[in-house]
Design a protein around this motif. Structure first.
Motif, PDB file in Angstrom:
ATOM      1  N   LEU A 294       0.841  -1.193   0.000  1.00  0.00           N
ATOM      2  CA  LEU A 294       0.000   0.000   0.000  1.00  0.00           C
ATOM      3  C   LEU A 294       0.876   1.243   0.000  1.00  0.00           C
ATOM      4  O   LEU A 294       1.819   1.343   0.791  1.00  0.00           O
ATOM      5  CB  LEU A 294      -0.900   0.011   1.238  1.00  0.00           C
ATOM      6  CG  LEU A 294      -1.781  -1.231   1.434  1.00  0.00           C
ATOM      7  CD1 LEU A 294      -2.317  -1.278   2.852  1.00  0.00           C
ATOM      8  CD2 LEU A 294      -2.912  -1.227   0.431  1.00  0.00           C
ATOM      9  N   GLY A 295       0.587   2.187  -0.880  1.00  0.00           N
ATOM     10  CA  GLY A 295       1.287   3.468  -0.898  1.00  0.00           C
ATOM     11  C   GLY A 295       0.359   4.567  -0.415  1.00  0.00           C
ATOM     12  O   GLY A 295      -0.848   4.527  -0.677  1.00  0.00           O
ATOM     13  N   ALA A 296       0.905   5.551   0.291  1.00  0.00           N
ATOM     14  CA  ALA A 296       0.066   6.650   0.784  1.00  0.00           C
ATOM     15  C   ALA A 296       0.915   7.889   0.992  1.00  0.00           C
ATOM     16  O   ALA A 296       2.078   7.801   1.409  1.00  0.00           O
ATOM     17  CB  ALA A 296      -0.610   6.278   2.098  1.00  0.00           C
ATOM     18  N   PHE A 297       0.328   9.059   0.708  1.00  0.00           N
ATOM     19  CA  PHE A 297       1.026  10.315   0.955  1.00  0.00           C
ATOM     20  C   PHE A 297       1.115  10.545   2.470  1.00  0.00           C
ATOM     21  O   PHE A 297       0.366   9.946   3.252  1.00  0.00           O
ATOM     22  CB  PHE A 297       0.342  11.472   0.232  1.00  0.00           C
ATOM     23  CG  PHE A 297      -1.076  11.728   0.640  1.00  0.00           C
ATOM     24  CD1 PHE A 297      -1.384  12.652   1.619  1.00  0.00           C
ATOM     25  CD2 PHE A 297      -2.119  11.041   0.034  1.00  0.00           C
ATOM     26  CE1 PHE A 297      -2.693  12.898   2.002  1.00  0.00           C
ATOM     27  CE2 PHE A 297      -3.438  11.276   0.390  1.00  0.00           C
ATOM     28  CZ  PHE A 297      -3.721  12.213   1.377  1.00  0.00           C
ATOM     29  N   PRO A 298       2.048  11.388   2.934  1.00  0.00           N
ATOM     30  CA  PRO A 298       2.394  11.416   4.361  1.00  0.00           C
ATOM     31  C   PRO A 298       1.234  11.639   5.325  1.00  0.00           C
ATOM     32  O   PRO A 298       1.137  10.938   6.345  1.00  0.00           O
ATOM     33  CB  PRO A 298       3.427  12.548   4.444  1.00  0.00           C
ATOM     34  CG  PRO A 298       4.091  12.530   3.109  1.00  0.00           C
ATOM     35  CD  PRO A 298       3.004  12.201   2.129  1.00  0.00           C
ATOM     36  N   THR A 299       0.342  12.618   5.070  1.00  0.00           N
ATOM     37  CA  THR A 299      -0.702  12.863   6.056  1.00  0.00           C
ATOM     38  C   THR A 299      -1.729  11.735   6.088  1.00  0.00           C
ATOM     39  O   THR A 299      -2.320  11.465   7.135  1.00  0.00           O
ATOM     40  CB  THR A 299      -1.397  14.220   5.832  1.00  0.00           C
ATOM     41  OG1 THR A 299      -1.789  14.331   4.454  1.00  0.00           O
ATOM     42  CG2 THR A 299      -0.475  15.369   6.178  1.00  0.00           C
TER      43      THR A 299
ATOM     44  N   LEU B 158      -2.055  -0.926  -4.175  1.00  0.00           N
ATOM     45  CA  LEU B 158      -3.103   0.079  -3.980  1.00  0.00           C
ATOM     46  C   LEU B 158      -2.462   1.337  -3.410  1.00  0.00           C
ATOM     47  O   LEU B 158      -1.633   1.254  -2.500  1.00  0.00           O
ATOM     48  CB  LEU B 158      -4.185  -0.453  -3.041  1.00  0.00           C
ATOM     49  CG  LEU B 158      -5.366   0.461  -2.717  1.00  0.00           C
ATOM     50  CD1 LEU B 158      -6.642  -0.373  -2.519  1.00  0.00           C
ATOM     51  CD2 LEU B 158      -5.108   1.294  -1.460  1.00  0.00           C
ATOM     52  N   ALA B 159      -2.846   2.491  -3.942  1.00  0.00           N
ATOM     53  CA  ALA B 159      -2.297   3.761  -3.462  1.00  0.00           C
ATOM     54  C   ALA B 159      -3.419   4.652  -2.971  1.00  0.00           C
ATOM     55  O   ALA B 159      -4.492   4.718  -3.585  1.00  0.00           O
ATOM     56  CB  ALA B 159      -1.524   4.476  -4.573  1.00  0.00           C
ATOM     57  N   VAL B 160      -3.182   5.329  -1.858  1.00  0.00           N
ATOM     58  CA  VAL B 160      -4.089   6.375  -1.392  1.00  0.00           C
ATOM     59  C   VAL B 160      -3.482   7.705  -1.823  1.00  0.00           C
ATOM     60  O   VAL B 160      -2.365   8.041  -1.421  1.00  0.00           O
ATOM     61  CB  VAL B 160      -4.285   6.311   0.130  1.00  0.00           C
ATOM     62  CG1 VAL B 160      -5.099   7.512   0.626  1.00  0.00           C
ATOM     63  CG2 VAL B 160      -4.993   5.016   0.505  1.00  0.00           C
ATOM     64  N   VAL B 161      -4.215   8.418  -2.671  1.00  0.00           N
ATOM     65  CA  VAL B 161      -3.703   9.634  -3.302  1.00  0.00           C
ATOM     66  C   VAL B 161      -4.706  10.764  -3.106  1.00  0.00           C
ATOM     67  O   VAL B 161      -5.783  10.572  -2.535  1.00  0.00           O
ATOM     68  CB  VAL B 161      -3.430   9.397  -4.805  1.00  0.00           C
ATOM     69  CG1 VAL B 161      -2.343   8.351  -4.998  1.00  0.00           C
ATOM     70  CG2 VAL B 161      -4.703   8.963  -5.529  1.00  0.00           C
ATOM     71  N   LEU B 162      -4.330  11.948  -3.565  1.00  0.00           N
ATOM     72  CA  LEU B 162      -5.193  13.109  -3.377  1.00  0.00           C
ATOM     73  C   LEU B 162      -5.177  13.986  -4.608  1.00  0.00           C
ATOM     74  O   LEU B 162      -4.242  13.960  -5.410  1.00  0.00           O
ATOM     75  CB  LEU B 162      -4.742  13.924  -2.158  1.00  0.00           C
ATOM     76  CG  LEU B 162      -3.368  14.629  -2.268  1.00  0.00           C
ATOM     77  CD1 LEU B 162      -3.514  16.058  -2.785  1.00  0.00           C
ATOM     78  CD2 LEU B 162      -2.655  14.647  -0.928  1.00  0.00           C
ATOM     79  N   ASP B 163      -6.238  14.742  -4.759  1.00  0.00           N
ATOM     80  CA  ASP B 163      -6.197  15.927  -5.595  1.00  0.00           C
ATOM     81  C   ASP B 163      -6.999  17.012  -4.892  1.00  0.00           C
ATOM     82  O   ASP B 163      -7.493  16.796  -3.769  1.00  0.00           O
ATOM     83  CB  ASP B 163      -6.657  15.655  -7.031  1.00  0.00           C
ATOM     84  CG  ASP B 163      -8.085  15.155  -7.130  1.00  0.00           C
ATOM     85  OD1 ASP B 163      -8.856  15.331  -6.154  1.00  0.00           O
ATOM     86  OD2 ASP B 163      -8.452  14.598  -8.168  1.00  0.00           O
TER      87      ASP B 163
END
Length: 310
Positions: free
Chosen positions: A96-101, A144-149
């Motif tokens: 799993l990948g995720a941005f820091p926050t 699976l990645a948790v990402v944002l826009d």
């Protein structure tokens, strides 16, 4: 018969562009990559790599085989997904990948829940920004990645990926407690036209968003400091060194000397999970998405949260 691990190694060189980068992506040594490729050349009776200055390039035969390897590995993943779906249980490994926050705000709870509910699934977190995690999902390095826009700046998602919304994360303006607007219940971005700003580093998606948004509000930003971590940004603000946008997810306690105030025209980050379409049937993917959504509910969606202590 061609060895699957060696095909995976060749494909890694093709997509990463070098032996050393392929080794990093595969989490092995460069020597191990070179040995696998040498064995593959012996198996095929073809030269697959040629020297290119101080590096290497794929030969025509290497490119041809790498293209086949891409399709073969995709088919293997489909087979694994079908077998996992037939078994009906989330098992094996899931990266799993995720941005820091998100890694800080969601994943400690989510990973603990995932381990409790699916003890045969071994989940591994990799903290990375969306511009790293999306290509990693496409390559197959991350499942699976948790990402944002942002509400006014979508993140491009390549074909072949599936995404599911998790939450909308509200962002406030953080400022020193001595700031003239610190005691307000709501502010407008235009009121900070004369302030210095603390930003994410140049080149990051959120830095580009901040420039776009401030300029859209008629502000030519004066960026005085750049820091990747929100805690560092808040520490700079506590020292009276500027103002910043402060999303609520993973923000943690607000330092003394800092005030966070909502913006009248609410700024939101859209946070979602993304994975490869050919892995869509995997119970482990579905389990991870369900757990992430349950974690959002458990922790209280940031959209509904209070700005934090002031």
């Amino acid at each position: 018969m061609l060895n699957l691990d060696r095909l995976r190694t060749l494909y890694a060189v093709a997509r990463h562009g070098s032996v050393s980068a392929a080794a990093d992506g595969l989490h092995v040594t460069t020597s191990a990559v070179s040995q696998q490729l040498a064995k593959l050349e012996r198996e095929t009776g073809q030269q697959l790599l040629a020297k290119n200055g101080r590096g290497v390039r794929l030969t025509d035969a290497g490119r041809l085989l790498a293209d086949h390897a891409s399709r073969i590995l995709s088919q293997v993943e489909l087979a694994q997904a079908d077998l996992e779906a037939q078994r009906g249980q989330a098992v094996g490994e899931l990266v799993l990948g995720a941005f820091p926050t998100a890694a800080r705000g969601l994943f400690p709870t989510a990973l603990a829940r995932l381990r409790e509910e699916h003890p045969q699934l071994r989940a591994h977190l990799r903290e990375m920004e969306p511009d790293e995690s999306i290509p990693a999902v496409v390559r197959g390095d991350v499942d699976l990645a948790v990402v944002l826009d942002w509400y006014n700046k979508p993140l491009p998602v390549p074909d072949g990926l599936v995404k599911a919304p998790l939450l909308d994360d509200v962002a406030d303006v953080a400022m020193p407690a001595s700031h003239p607007l610190a005691d307000r219940s709501v502010v407008d971005l235009e009121e900070f036209a004369g302030d210095e700003w603390v930003s994410w580093p140049k080149g990051e998606f959120c830095h580009d968003w901040l420039m776009l948004t401030l300029r859209g509000a008629g502000i030519e930003p004066r960026i005085c400091h750049m820091a990747e971590e929100h805690h560092t940004q808040l520490a700079l603000i506590a020292a009276g060194l500027g103002v910043a946008v402060a999303p609520r997810l993973g923000r943690g306690p607000i330092p003394s000397g800092v005030r966070v105030v909502p913006v009248r025209h609410t700024m939101r980050r859209h946070i979602y999970a993304a994975w490869r379409a050919d892995a869509d049937r995997r119970p482990s993917i579905r389990a991870a998405v369900e757990v992430l959504r349950a974690t959002v509910v458990e922790l209280g969606a940031a959209e509904e949260g209070e700005p934090g202590p002031s």
